[in-house]
Structures are given as structure tokens and as C-alpha cells.
Design an enzyme around this catalytic site. Structure first.
Site, mmCIF file in Angstrom:
data_model
loop_
_atom_site.group_PDB
_atom_site.id
_atom_site.type_symbol
_atom_site.label_atom_id
_atom_site.label_comp_id
_atom_site.label_asym_id
_atom_site.label_seq_id
_atom_site.Cartn_x
_atom_site.Cartn_y
_atom_site.Cartn_z
ATOM 1 N N LYS A 2 0.721 4.416 6.949
ATOM 2 C CA LYS A 2 0.216 5.233 5.848
ATOM 3 C C LYS A 2 0.836 6.626 5.934
ATOM 4 O O LYS A 2 1.524 6.965 6.888
ATOM 5 C CB LYS A 2 -1.313 5.372 5.909
ATOM 6 N N SER A 59 0.792 -1.228 0.000
ATOM 7 C CA SER A 59 0.000 0.000 0.000
ATOM 8 C C SER A 59 0.825 1.279 0.000
ATOM 9 O O SER A 59 0.305 2.345 -0.308
ATOM 10 C CB SER A 59 -0.951 0.013 1.203
#
Length: 278
Positions: free
Chosen positions: A119, A42
Site C-alpha cells: 500500500k 488495490s
């Protein structure tokens, strides 16, 4: 002292040494740095599957999320930070707290299931976040975006999970060249970083997300292959992340392995040792 007594004393000293070592390691991990192994794609191409790094827990101060979690699925062990330090969740704020900054690469506890996620911090409290035709909008203004070539990798199982990459050039077949379009994104505070794109997908167009007070909005750099704040808070999505769930900041890759195990030294990526993250 008899031989038996001496053996018992030696065993007891060994046990004490192990206990002390575990306590010191636990304190070090709780207060300073937590090891983190990148399991998913990701955050490509900033972070690759198999990157190993230490999370700086001092960057934003301490909350319940600073306590360690122990998960060993094969043994049925699932002890979360809230099991160790859940009593701290009743408080507000953070001890010795520092404010996260837009563009930081952050590890946080998933607000629903407690798993560790990593993230990029995109939205601060009060921000309005939207994605339109794949372009990030912050408070009604599109971020600066410029083409930056392509990111290529081999289409093959990656990391311990054996996940397969997604490609913009279609079904290339095992061992083929998997391509993604790369852009250079500049956030309002001047932080620049790469993002990857594989085409027009569902999350390339969203509604407006208004970040609540005391919460943050996160996105993966691999925009079309990231479970992040664009999806509501469920076991699948992340939603808005409370400040208390933040663990720390990732600043540098220590080393990286392209194989299925950290011990497979012949698969280590020599060009990523001690690489600074941006």
C-alpha cells in the site's frame, strides 16, 4: 576409487551445491531484496495485477518481518516470518532503521494474519487522517486533488486469482470497457500520484484516525477497491501498522504479465519493464 564410491561422491557434491545455493538465496532475500508479485487491484493504476517487483529491504532497516515467509496453499505450507524470526518481535525498533516517508509504496506484514500487503504510506505517527466525500484530509487539511482523465481496462478475469475489476460505468459485460475516474493527488510533502474512483462508497467518508506512536496508516491508490487502514485491524481490515511489521519499499516494476501465469511471456506488458514507481 570404485565406480560406486565415485557416484556417491558426485551425489554428495550436488547436494552440497544445492544447499549452498539455497542458503545464499535465503540470505540475499532476507537482507536485500524480496520478490513480490502483485495479486490484486488495490494499487491501480500505479501497480497493475501481474506486476513483478523487488522490495528493497535495506530502505528501512531490519526487523522480524525481514525474514522470509513461505506459503504454498496447494501443499498446505504456511510458514510465516514470525515462525522463522518470531524471537525478534520482543525487541523494539529496527536494526539499521530508517524512517518511512509519506507517499512511499511499502510492503508490510498484515498485523493479524501475517500476509504480505502493499500500500501507499499516508499517515505518520501522530497524524490525524480522515476521508471526507472521497477527499483525503491530513491533520485537518484537504490534500490537493485535480482531475486527470480516466483509467480504462478490459472487464475480464485478471491474474492468477481471476478477480474482476470494478467499474464506474456500471455492468459493462465480459470483454467490455471498464472505466474509472482518475485524479492526481498531492500529499503535504509534495509526493504526487494517481488515485482511482468509481463513485460514492462507504469508505469515502470516515471518522478521524489518530495514528499511534510507532505505527503508520496505509491506503491503496485504487481507493474504492482497497483493504487498508480505513478498516479496523481484523482479517478483513489492516488498521494501524506497527513499524516492526514493515518489510521494505517498492521502487520499480521489473516486468509485468497480464496473464494468469508469470510464464505466459506472450502476455507480458512491454511498456512496464523497469518502470519507476511514483
Amino acid at each position: 576409487m570404485t565406480e560406486k564410491t565415485g557416484a556417491l561422491a558426485g551425489t554428495w557434491e550436488t547436494i552440497k551445491t544445492i544447499v549452498y545455493a539455497l542458503l545464499i538465496a535465503g540470505i540475499f532475500r532476507t537482507l536485500f531484496f524480496q520478490p513480490f508479485w502483485i495479486p490484486s487491484s488495490s494499487m491501480k493504476d500505479t501497480l497493475l495485477v501481474g506486476d513483478f517487483l523487488f522490495v528493497n529491504k535495506m530502505a528501512y532497516g531490519y526487523s522480524y518481518a525481514s525474514c522470509p515467509s513461505i506459503r504454498i496453499p496447494a501443499l498446505g505450507v504456511d510458514i510465516g516470518a514470525d515462525d522463522f524470526c518470531g524471537f525478534l518481535q520482543r525487541g523494539e525498533g529496527r536494526l539499521f532503521g530508517g524512517e518511512p516517508e509519506r507517499g512511499d509504496i511499502v510492503v508490510f506484514r498484515h498485523p493479524v494474519d501475517g500476509r504480505d500487503f502493499i500500500k501507499r504510506l499516508i499517515g505518520l505517527p501522530g497524524d490525524r487522517i480522515q476521508v471526507t466525500d472521497g477527499v483525503l484530509q491530513i491533520n485537518g487539511e484537504a490534500v490537493e486533488l485535480r482531475a486527470d482523465g480516466v483509467f480504462t481496462e478490459t472487464f475480464e478475469p485478471q491474474g492468477p486469482q481471476g478477480s474482476m475489476p470494478r467499474c464506474s460505468n456500471g455492468a459493462v459485460g465480459l470483454g467490455g470497457e471498464c472505466v474509472k475516474t482518475r485524479y492526481r493527488e498531492t500529499l503535504p510533502n509534495g509526493v504526487e500520484h494517481d488515485i482511482l474512483d468509481i463513485g460514492d462508497l462507504e469508505l469515502d467518508n470516515t471518522g478521524v484516525f489518530t495514528v499511534p506512536e510507532g505505527h503508520y496508516f496505509f491506503m491503496g491508490d485504487n481507493r474504492d477497491n482497497s483493504t487498508d487502514s480505513r478498516v479496523p485491524q481484523t482479517s478483513r481490515g489492516v488498521g494501524f501498522v506497527p513499524l516492526a511489521d514493515i518489510v521494505g519499499r517498492a521502487d520499480r516494476v521489473i516486468f509485468s504479465s497480464a496473464g494468469r501465469s508469470i510464464l505466459a511471456f506472450w502476455t507480458w506488458r512491454g511498456d512496464r519493464f523497469f518502470e519507476k514507481l511514483e
